[in-house]
Design a protein around this motif. Structure first.
Motif, PDB file in Angstrom:
ATOM      1  N   ASP A  52     -63.479  24.532 -95.400  1.00 30.35           N
ATOM      2  CA  ASP A  52     -63.672  25.848 -96.142  1.00 30.35           C
ATOM      3  C   ASP A  52     -65.061  26.315 -96.838  1.00 30.35           C
ATOM      4  OD1 ASP A  52     -63.744  24.007 -98.178  1.00 30.35           O
ATOM      5  OD2 ASP A  52     -62.259  24.826 -99.517  1.00 30.35           O
ATOM      6  N   GLU A  53     -66.165  25.386 -96.340  1.00 33.26           N
ATOM      7  CA  GLU A  53     -67.305  25.640 -96.864  1.00 33.26           C
ATOM      8  C   GLU A  53     -68.542  25.839 -95.756  1.00 33.26           C
ATOM      9  OE1 GLU A  53     -68.644  22.969 -99.994  1.00 33.26           O
ATOM     10  OE2 GLU A  53     -67.038  23.640-101.451  1.00 33.26           O
ATOM     11  N   VAL A  54     -68.439  25.115 -94.781  1.00 33.37           N
ATOM     12  CA  VAL A  54     -69.511  24.893 -93.652  1.00 33.37           C
ATOM     13  C   VAL A  54     -69.135  25.886 -92.556  1.00 33.37           C
ATOM     14  CG1 VAL A  54     -69.914  22.484 -94.192  1.00 33.37           C
ATOM     15  CG2 VAL A  54     -68.593  22.888 -92.448  1.00 33.37           C
ATOM     16  N   ASP A  55     -70.357  26.167 -91.837  1.00 31.63           N
ATOM     17  CA  ASP A  55     -70.069  26.981 -90.614  1.00 31.63           C
ATOM     18  C   ASP A  55     -69.832  26.218 -89.665  1.00 31.63           C
ATOM     19  OD1 ASP A  55     -72.562  25.911 -89.525  1.00 31.63           O
ATOM     20  OD2 ASP A  55     -73.832  27.396 -90.570  1.00 31.63           O
ATOM     21  N   PHE A  56     -69.461  26.632 -88.292  1.00 26.94           N
ATOM     22  CA  PHE A  56     -68.955  25.959 -87.276  1.00 26.94           C
ATOM     23  C   PHE A  56     -69.849  24.886 -86.650  1.00 26.94           C
ATOM     24  CE2 PHE A  56     -67.548  25.647 -82.584  1.00 26.94           C
ATOM     25  CZ  PHE A  56     -66.391  25.057 -82.918  1.00 26.94           C
ATOM     26  N   ASP A  57     -71.397  25.425 -86.623  1.00 24.07           N
ATOM     27  CA  ASP A  57     -72.129  24.524 -86.043  1.00 24.07           C
ATOM     28  C   ASP A  57     -72.524  23.224 -86.851  1.00 24.07           C
ATOM     29  OD1 ASP A  57     -72.808  26.225 -84.067  1.00 24.07           O
ATOM     30  OD2 ASP A  57     -74.717  27.204 -84.871  1.00 24.07           O
ATOM     31  N   HIS A  58     -72.351  23.453 -88.110  1.00 28.90           N
ATOM     32  CA  HIS A  58     -72.377  22.496 -89.348  1.00 28.90           C
ATOM     33  C   HIS A  58     -71.198  21.163 -89.161  1.00 28.90           C
ATOM     34  CE1 HIS A  58     -73.588  20.532 -93.337  1.00 28.90           C
ATOM     35  NE2 HIS A  58     -72.339  19.860 -93.090  1.00 28.90           N
ATOM     36  N   TRP A  59     -70.137  22.074 -88.801  1.00 32.56           N
ATOM     37  CA  TRP A  59     -68.742  21.413 -88.607  1.00 32.56           C
ATOM     38  C   TRP A  59     -68.896  20.375 -87.240  1.00 32.56           C
ATOM     39  CZ3 TRP A  59     -64.099  20.302 -90.975  1.00 32.56           C
ATOM     40  CH2 TRP A  59     -63.134  20.006 -90.163  1.00 32.56           C
ATOM     41  N   THR A  60     -69.261  21.020 -86.251  1.00 28.89           N
ATOM     42  CA  THR A  60     -69.123  20.222 -85.038  1.00 28.89           C
ATOM     43  C   THR A  60     -70.307  19.126 -84.857  1.00 28.89           C
ATOM     44  OG1 THR A  60     -70.554  22.117 -83.975  1.00 28.89           O
ATOM     45  CG2 THR A  60     -68.013  22.097 -83.477  1.00 28.89           C
ATOM     46  N   LEU A  61     -71.591  19.655 -85.759  1.00 30.29           N
ATOM     47  CA  LEU A  61     -72.563  18.382 -85.541  1.00 30.29           C
ATOM     48  C   LEU A  61     -71.997  17.281 -86.532  1.00 30.29           C
ATOM     49  CD1 LEU A  61     -75.318  17.804 -84.401  1.00 30.29           C
ATOM     50  CD2 LEU A  61     -76.247  18.868 -86.758  1.00 30.29           C
ATOM     51  N   ALA A  62     -71.286  17.610 -87.484  1.00 28.82           N
ATOM     52  CA  ALA A  62     -70.862  16.447 -88.383  1.00 28.82           C
ATOM     53  C   ALA A  62     -69.903  15.598 -87.744  1.00 28.82           C
ATOM     54  CB  ALA A  62     -70.278  16.931 -89.819  1.00 28.82           C
ATOM     55  N   TRP A  63     -69.148  16.039 -86.907  1.00 26.89           N
ATOM     56  CA  TRP A  63     -68.325  15.410 -85.953  1.00 26.89           C
ATOM     57  C   TRP A  63     -68.972  14.569 -85.122  1.00 26.89           C
ATOM     58  CZ3 TRP A  63     -62.698  14.499 -86.529  1.00 26.89           C
ATOM     59  CH2 TRP A  63     -62.228  15.210 -87.528  1.00 26.89           C
ATOM     60  N   GLU A  64     -69.802  15.054 -84.268  1.00 26.97           N
ATOM     61  CA  GLU A  64     -70.440  14.372 -83.196  1.00 26.97           C
ATOM     62  C   GLU A  64     -71.417  13.156 -83.772  1.00 26.97           C
ATOM     63  OE1 GLU A  64     -72.770  17.344 -81.532  1.00 26.97           O
ATOM     64  OE2 GLU A  64     -71.091  18.698 -80.597  1.00 26.97           O
ATOM     65  N   ASN A  65     -72.123  13.518 -84.816  1.00 27.24           N
ATOM     66  CA  ASN A  65     -72.878  12.543 -85.366  1.00 27.24           C
ATOM     67  C   ASN A  65     -72.204  11.310 -85.900  1.00 27.24           C
ATOM     68  OD1 ASN A  65     -75.305  13.831 -84.541  1.00 27.24           O
ATOM     69  ND2 ASN A  65     -75.541  15.012 -86.156  1.00 27.24           N
ATOM     70  N   THR A  66     -71.108  11.772 -86.685  1.00 25.23           N
ATOM     71  CA  THR A  66     -70.332  10.765 -87.556  1.00 25.23           C
ATOM     72  C   THR A  66     -69.522   9.671 -86.368  1.00 25.23           C
ATOM     73  OG1 THR A  66     -69.615  11.969 -89.202  1.00 25.23           O
ATOM     74  CG2 THR A  66     -68.082  10.119 -88.818  1.00 25.23           C
ATOM     75  N   TYR A  67     -69.149  10.281 -85.190  1.00 22.81           N
ATOM     76  CA  TYR A  67     -68.431   9.518 -84.353  1.00 22.81           C
ATOM     77  C   TYR A  67     -69.453   8.827 -83.371  1.00 22.81           C
ATOM     78  CZ  TYR A  67     -63.503  10.391 -84.409  1.00 22.81           C
ATOM     79  OH  TYR A  67     -62.034  10.345 -84.830  1.00 22.81           O
ATOM     80  N   LYS A  68     -70.812   9.055 -83.155  1.00 17.52           N
ATOM     81  CA  LYS A  68     -71.814   8.452 -82.684  1.00 17.52           C
ATOM     82  C   LYS A  68     -72.079   7.228 -83.199  1.00 17.52           C
ATOM     83  CE  LYS A  68     -74.138  12.208 -80.095  1.00 17.52           C
ATOM     84  NZ  LYS A  68     -75.784  12.981 -80.215  1.00 17.52           N
ATOM     85  N   THR A  69     -72.043   7.244 -84.490  1.00 15.97           N
ATOM     86  CA  THR A  69     -72.478   5.903 -85.487  1.00 15.97           C
ATOM     87  C   THR A  69     -71.317   5.234 -85.468  1.00 15.97           C
ATOM     88  OG1 THR A  69     -74.388   6.986 -86.333  1.00 15.97           O
ATOM     89  CG2 THR A  69     -73.744   5.174 -87.474  1.00 15.97           C
ATOM     90  N   ASN A  70     -70.234   5.733 -86.054  1.00 19.23           N
ATOM     91  CA  ASN A  70     -69.184   5.001 -86.832  1.00 19.23           C
ATOM     92  C   ASN A  70     -68.150   4.429 -85.801  1.00 19.23           C
ATOM     93  OD1 ASN A  70     -70.300   5.912 -89.021  1.00 19.23           O
ATOM     94  ND2 ASN A  70     -68.320   6.882 -89.820  1.00 19.23           N
ATOM     95  N   LEU A  71     -68.080   5.375 -84.564  1.00 13.61           N
ATOM     96  CA  LEU A  71     -66.990   4.644 -83.596  1.00 13.61           C
ATOM     97  C   LEU A  71     -67.654   4.175 -82.229  1.00 13.61           C
ATOM     98  CD1 LEU A  71     -64.232   4.150 -82.763  1.00 13.61           C
ATOM     99  CD2 LEU A  71     -64.130   6.449 -81.864  1.00 13.61           C
ATOM    100  N   PHE A  72     -68.550   5.215 -81.612  1.00 18.41           N
ATOM    101  CA  PHE A  72     -69.132   4.886 -80.278  1.00 18.41           C
ATOM    102  C   PHE A  72     -70.166   3.956 -80.444  1.00 18.41           C
ATOM    103  CE2 PHE A  72     -68.477   9.613 -79.396  1.00 18.41           C
ATOM    104  CZ  PHE A  72     -67.110   9.440 -78.997  1.00 18.41           C
ATOM    105  N   ALA A  73     -70.789   3.829 -81.483  1.00 20.25           N
ATOM    106  CA  ALA A  73     -71.784   2.697 -81.706  1.00 20.25           C
ATOM    107  C   ALA A  73     -71.112   1.097 -81.595  1.00 20.25           C
ATOM    108  CB  ALA A  73     -72.542   2.774 -82.923  1.00 20.25           C
ATOM    109  N   ALA A  74     -70.037   1.157 -82.621  1.00 15.71           N
ATOM    110  CA  ALA A  74     -69.232   0.062 -82.588  1.00 15.71           C
ATOM    111  C   ALA A  74     -68.594  -0.327 -81.226  1.00 15.71           C
ATOM    112  CB  ALA A  74     -68.109  -0.135 -83.464  1.00 15.71           C
TER     113      ALA A  74
END
Length: 252
Positions: free
Chosen positions: A98-120
């Protein structure tokens, strides 16, 4: 738990839980590979604090899939084999819907998954290839209570950790015939250097109220659970998720 001469690779281990885990393994006689992305000074400090000899620094960004292969290959070339992998590297990015724009939203998902899931996942893939050749090993993944209770201000974080849990249990079944054992540690909020810098007094007070112990976990307490799952005596606990959250969140 005896880890004498075991070769242990820990991602994201220049500070916090990773550092505490590296120190705990070193005290038990292991040879520890400290992986870090860019904080060379902290990594060197951690290396200097480890007990014993034979430890080494490995600078790779595990959020990049090609670097996960290079990391494991470099580790195996240096030590001859890999006995234990601890996937500890992780990021936590605020992205309130309810606070961020769509670019921030999608970038957060992409960067989080790259490190927290895909890296592992990718580091586990290359470590498993090496372990299958050498006769077995242990993989321990660091998750979070957020995988179970939800993270309303960081939904990608909670989601990535839930996916990490599912992946770990799938690998525990698949890799058991190769004598590769997979476990998960799911901490609550932990008293790390990052927490000391980023938490406001009000946020800290709220976190302390969540646990009946009225405190956060110490990194050494999380490291203790990691060492248990990495030990030979924990082989039949493969697939287990150990909560280390001070009863702040209880799941059935």
């Amino acid at each position: 738990m005896d880890f004498k001469n075991k070769k242990v690779l820990i991602t994201g281990s220049s500070r916090g839980i990773g550092k505490a885990t590296a120190m705990a393994f070193a005290k038990k006689g292991a040879k520890v590979g400290i992986n870090y992305r860019n904080n060379t000074n902290e990594a060197k400090k951690t290396l200097a604090e480890l007990s014993g000899k034979g430890h080494h620094l490995f600078q790779y960004d595990v959020s990049k899939k090609e670097e996960t292969k290079a990391l494991v290959e470099d580790f195996v070339a240096h030590y001859g084999s890999i006995d234990i992998l601890v996937n500890n590297a992780g990021v936590s990015i605020f992205h309130d819907i309810d606070e961020v724009d769509f670019d921030h939203w999608t970038l957060a998902w992409e960067n989080t998954y790259k490190t927290n899931l895909f890296a592992a996942a990718n580091t586990s893939y290359w470590a498993a290839q090496a372990m299958m050749k050498s006769g077995g090993g242990h993989i321990v993944n660091v998750s979070s209570r957020g995988a179970f209770r939800g993270e309303p201000t960081k939904p990608a974080y909670g989601s990535s950790k839930a996916a990490l849990n599912a992946m770990s249990q799938s690998l525990a079944k698949k890799l058991a015939p190769y004598k590769i054992y997979v476990g998960v540690v799911a901490p609550g909020f932990t008293e790390t250097e990052m927490a000391a810098v980023t938490l406001t007094p009000a946020e800290r007070e709220n976190l302390l109220r969540e646990s009946p112990f009225k405190r956060m976990a110490q990194p050494e307490e999380v490291a203790h659970a990691i060492l248990f799952l990495a030990s030979d005596k924990a082989a039949y606990s493969s697939g287990t998720i150990i909560d280390v959250n001070g009863a702040s969140y209880l799941r059935s």
